[in-house]
Design a protein around this motif. Structure first.
Motif, PDB file in Angstrom:
ATOM      1  N   LEU A 119      -0.700   0.926   3.246  1.00  0.00           N
ATOM      2  CA  LEU A 119      -0.693   2.112   2.386  1.00  0.00           C
ATOM      3  C   LEU A 119       0.618   2.860   2.558  1.00  0.00           C
ATOM      4  O   LEU A 119       0.986   3.235   3.671  1.00  0.00           O
ATOM      5  CB  LEU A 119      -1.863   3.034   2.756  1.00  0.00           C
ATOM      6  N   ASP A 120       1.313   3.069   1.453  1.00  0.00           N
ATOM      7  CA  ASP A 120       2.520   3.898   1.424  1.00  0.00           C
ATOM      8  C   ASP A 120       2.091   5.273   0.949  1.00  0.00           C
ATOM      9  O   ASP A 120       1.882   5.508  -0.244  1.00  0.00           O
ATOM     10  CB  ASP A 120       3.547   3.266   0.485  1.00  0.00           C
ATOM     11  N   ALA A 121       1.939   6.200   1.898  1.00  0.00           N
ATOM     12  CA  ALA A 121       1.440   7.538   1.597  1.00  0.00           C
ATOM     13  C   ALA A 121       2.607   8.443   1.224  1.00  0.00           C
ATOM     14  O   ALA A 121       3.396   8.842   2.073  1.00  0.00           O
ATOM     15  CB  ALA A 121       0.689   8.102   2.794  1.00  0.00           C
ATOM     16  N   GLY A 122       2.695   8.751  -0.068  1.00  0.00           N
ATOM     17  CA  GLY A 122       3.847   9.482  -0.588  1.00  0.00           C
ATOM     18  C   GLY A 122       4.910   8.501  -1.031  1.00  0.00           C
ATOM     19  O   GLY A 122       6.074   8.590  -0.623  1.00  0.00           O
ATOM     20  N   CYS A 123       4.517   7.556  -1.876  1.00  0.00           N
ATOM     21  CA  CYS A 123       5.407   6.442  -2.250  1.00  0.00           C
ATOM     22  C   CYS A 123       6.539   6.869  -3.166  1.00  0.00           C
ATOM     23  O   CYS A 123       7.500   6.116  -3.355  1.00  0.00           O
ATOM     24  CB  CYS A 123       4.609   5.307  -2.878  1.00  0.00           C
ATOM     25  N   GLY A 124       6.451   8.063  -3.756  1.00  0.00           N
ATOM     26  CA  GLY A 124       7.533   8.516  -4.617  1.00  0.00           C
ATOM     27  C   GLY A 124       7.770   7.573  -5.777  1.00  0.00           C
ATOM     28  O   GLY A 124       6.840   7.200  -6.494  1.00  0.00           O
ATOM     29  N   GLN A 125       8.999   7.156  -5.946  1.00  0.00           N
ATOM     30  CA  GLN A 125       9.382   6.323  -7.082  1.00  0.00           C
ATOM     31  C   GLN A 125       9.342   4.829  -6.774  1.00  0.00           C
ATOM     32  O   GLN A 125       9.873   4.023  -7.525  1.00  0.00           O
ATOM     33  CB  GLN A 125      10.764   6.748  -7.564  1.00  0.00           C
ATOM     34  N   GLY A 126       8.738   4.470  -5.636  1.00  0.00           N
ATOM     35  CA  GLY A 126       8.504   3.059  -5.331  1.00  0.00           C
ATOM     36  C   GLY A 126       9.682   2.318  -4.748  1.00  0.00           C
ATOM     37  O   GLY A 126       9.651   1.086  -4.659  1.00  0.00           O
ATOM     38  N   LYS A 127      10.716   3.025  -4.315  1.00  0.00           N
ATOM     39  CA  LYS A 127      11.888   2.356  -3.780  1.00  0.00           C
ATOM     40  C   LYS A 127      11.616   1.682  -2.430  1.00  0.00           C
ATOM     41  O   LYS A 127      12.417   0.856  -1.970  1.00  0.00           O
ATOM     42  CB  LYS A 127      13.047   3.344  -3.634  1.00  0.00           C
ATOM     43  N   SER A 128      10.484   2.004  -1.806  1.00  0.00           N
ATOM     44  CA  SER A 128      10.127   1.389  -0.526  1.00  0.00           C
ATOM     45  C   SER A 128       9.428   0.045  -0.696  1.00  0.00           C
ATOM     46  O   SER A 128       9.342  -0.733   0.267  1.00  0.00           O
ATOM     47  CB  SER A 128       9.180   2.320   0.247  1.00  0.00           C
ATOM     48  N   PHE A 129       8.907  -0.259  -1.874  1.00  0.00           N
ATOM     49  CA  PHE A 129       8.022  -1.408  -2.031  1.00  0.00           C
ATOM     50  C   PHE A 129       8.688  -2.723  -1.616  1.00  0.00           C
ATOM     51  O   PHE A 129       8.101  -3.537  -0.890  1.00  0.00           O
ATOM     52  CB  PHE A 129       7.529  -1.514  -3.472  1.00  0.00           C
ATOM     53  N   ARG A 130       9.891  -2.955  -2.080  1.00  0.00           N
ATOM     54  CA  ARG A 130      10.572  -4.221  -1.762  1.00  0.00           C
ATOM     55  C   ARG A 130      10.813  -4.337  -0.258  1.00  0.00           C
ATOM     56  O   ARG A 130      10.621  -5.403   0.333  1.00  0.00           O
ATOM     57  CB  ARG A 130      11.896  -4.302  -2.522  1.00  0.00           C
ATOM     58  N   LEU A 131      11.213  -3.242   0.366  1.00  0.00           N
ATOM     59  CA  LEU A 131      11.498  -3.258   1.800  1.00  0.00           C
ATOM     60  C   LEU A 131      10.225  -3.466   2.614  1.00  0.00           C
ATOM     61  O   LEU A 131      10.225  -4.211   3.602  1.00  0.00           O
ATOM     62  CB  LEU A 131      12.179  -1.948   2.193  1.00  0.00           C
ATOM     63  N   LEU A 132       9.137  -2.826   2.222  1.00  0.00           N
ATOM     64  CA  LEU A 132       7.871  -2.993   2.931  1.00  0.00           C
ATOM     65  C   LEU A 132       7.312  -4.399   2.741  1.00  0.00           C
ATOM     66  O   LEU A 132       6.757  -4.991   3.679  1.00  0.00           O
ATOM     67  CB  LEU A 132       6.861  -1.957   2.437  1.00  0.00           C
ATOM     68  N   GLN A 133       7.444  -4.926   1.537  1.00  0.00           N
ATOM     69  CA  GLN A 133       6.975  -6.288   1.277  1.00  0.00           C
ATOM     70  C   GLN A 133       7.724  -7.288   2.149  1.00  0.00           C
ATOM     71  O   GLN A 133       7.131  -8.199   2.742  1.00  0.00           O
ATOM     72  CB  GLN A 133       7.166  -6.630  -0.203  1.00  0.00           C
ATOM     73  N   ALA A 134       9.023  -7.124   2.259  1.00  0.00           N
ATOM     74  CA  ALA A 134       9.833  -8.039   3.060  1.00  0.00           C
ATOM     75  C   ALA A 134       9.515  -7.917   4.546  1.00  0.00           C
ATOM     76  O   ALA A 134       9.508  -8.909   5.279  1.00  0.00           O
ATOM     77  CB  ALA A 134      11.314  -7.767   2.815  1.00  0.00           C
ATOM     78  N   ALA A 135       9.249  -6.710   5.010  1.00  0.00           N
ATOM     79  CA  ALA A 135       9.032  -6.486   6.441  1.00  0.00           C
ATOM     80  C   ALA A 135       7.644  -6.891   6.895  1.00  0.00           C
ATOM     81  O   ALA A 135       7.483  -7.474   7.982  1.00  0.00           O
ATOM     82  CB  ALA A 135       9.270  -5.013   6.770  1.00  0.00           C
ATOM     83  N   PHE A 136       6.608  -6.614   6.079  1.00  0.00           N
ATOM     84  CA  PHE A 136       5.235  -6.749   6.558  1.00  0.00           C
ATOM     85  C   PHE A 136       4.370  -7.700   5.730  1.00  0.00           C
ATOM     86  O   PHE A 136       3.250  -8.008   6.144  1.00  0.00           O
ATOM     87  CB  PHE A 136       4.564  -5.369   6.608  1.00  0.00           C
TER      88      PHE A 136
END
Length: 239
Positions: free
Chosen positions: A51-68
């Motif tokens: 869960l990305d709590a406070g995902c904003g504009q989704g710029k974290s999605f690619r980084l989180l997918q790659a890491a976890f």
């Protein structure tokens, strides 16, 4: 615009645009996620629900997918405009993401349903911080991980941030204040799971320009007011 949180503090236009920039994604998000991975240690949690709590504009999605490599990635935000941009970002990156319009203080997910909860630069926007943290605790599985990365009051209360951005100033906390709040909720972490980055963009007065120009030595830890705190915490298996 109608927000999913009654206490939502609307960001400035400049602040909203900044969150879409390469600077934000590369110098802030990427650096924080890499630091949190280091604080977690090996092996990194893989699969499960993130869960990305406070995902904003989704710029974290690619980084989180790659890491976890989560089996299920959920993005939560109180701002419908941000969620629309998150949806477009996920489609652009080819990442399957479930998006929830919700307040972090009232998360519409079952108890013990999340393996990893990522909360990056979100808490200083929240008015009901203690209630949000209790919700994080509730939705995390026993043994689940909280990846918490936050700016402190020293930074949020600096002139440049107050001039260009908007935050609820009465709830801002020091690094020690955030660590104490996490421990009071029951989260466990050691010194090895905490870092206090002093990155150039977090220098409250001058973005570290005087130090980069050799006009001033950087203050050592213990002799400066910390501007960032990153924590890789866990909910105990037997809570």
């Amino acid at each position: 615009m109608t927000y999913a949180s009654p206490t939502y503090v609307e960001e400035t236009r400049l602040g909203f645009r900044f969150l879409a920039t390469h600077t934000w994604q590369h110098h802030v998000l990427r650096v924080a996620i890499n630091d949190l991975k280091r604080l977690l240690g090996e092996p990194l949690p893989r699969g499960g629900v993130l869960l990305d709590a406070g995902c904003g504009q989704g710029k974290s999605f690619r980084l989180l997918q790659a890491a976890f490599a989560p089996d299920r990635l959920i993005g939560l935000d109180a701002d419908p405009h941000s969620l629309a941009l998150s949806r477009a970002e996920a489609q652009r990156e080819g990442i399957a993401v479930e998006l929830i319009a919700a307040d972090c203080a009232h998360i519409d997910l079952p108890d013990a349903s999340v393996d990893v909860l990522f909360c990056h630069q979100t808490f200083h926007h929240l008015v009901e911080q203690e209630r949000a943290l209790a919700e994080f605790w509730r939705v995390l599985k026993p043994g689940g991980r909280l990846l918490f990365a936050e700016s402190t009051k020293a930074y949020i209360d600096s002139w440049v941030i107050r001039w260009f951005f908007r935050h609820p100033m009465h709830v801002q906390k020091s690094a020690d204040g955030y660590l104490a709040m996490l421990r009071a909720q029951g989260f466990r972490f050691d010194d090895a799971n905490v870092s206090l980055p002093y990155l150039w963009w977090s220098r409250a007065k001058d973005f570290g320009l005087l130090e980069r120009w050799g006009l001033r030595a950087p203050p050592p830890p213990g002799q400066r007011e910390e501007t960032l705190v990153n924590v890789a915490a866990r909910k105990p298996a037997q809570a």
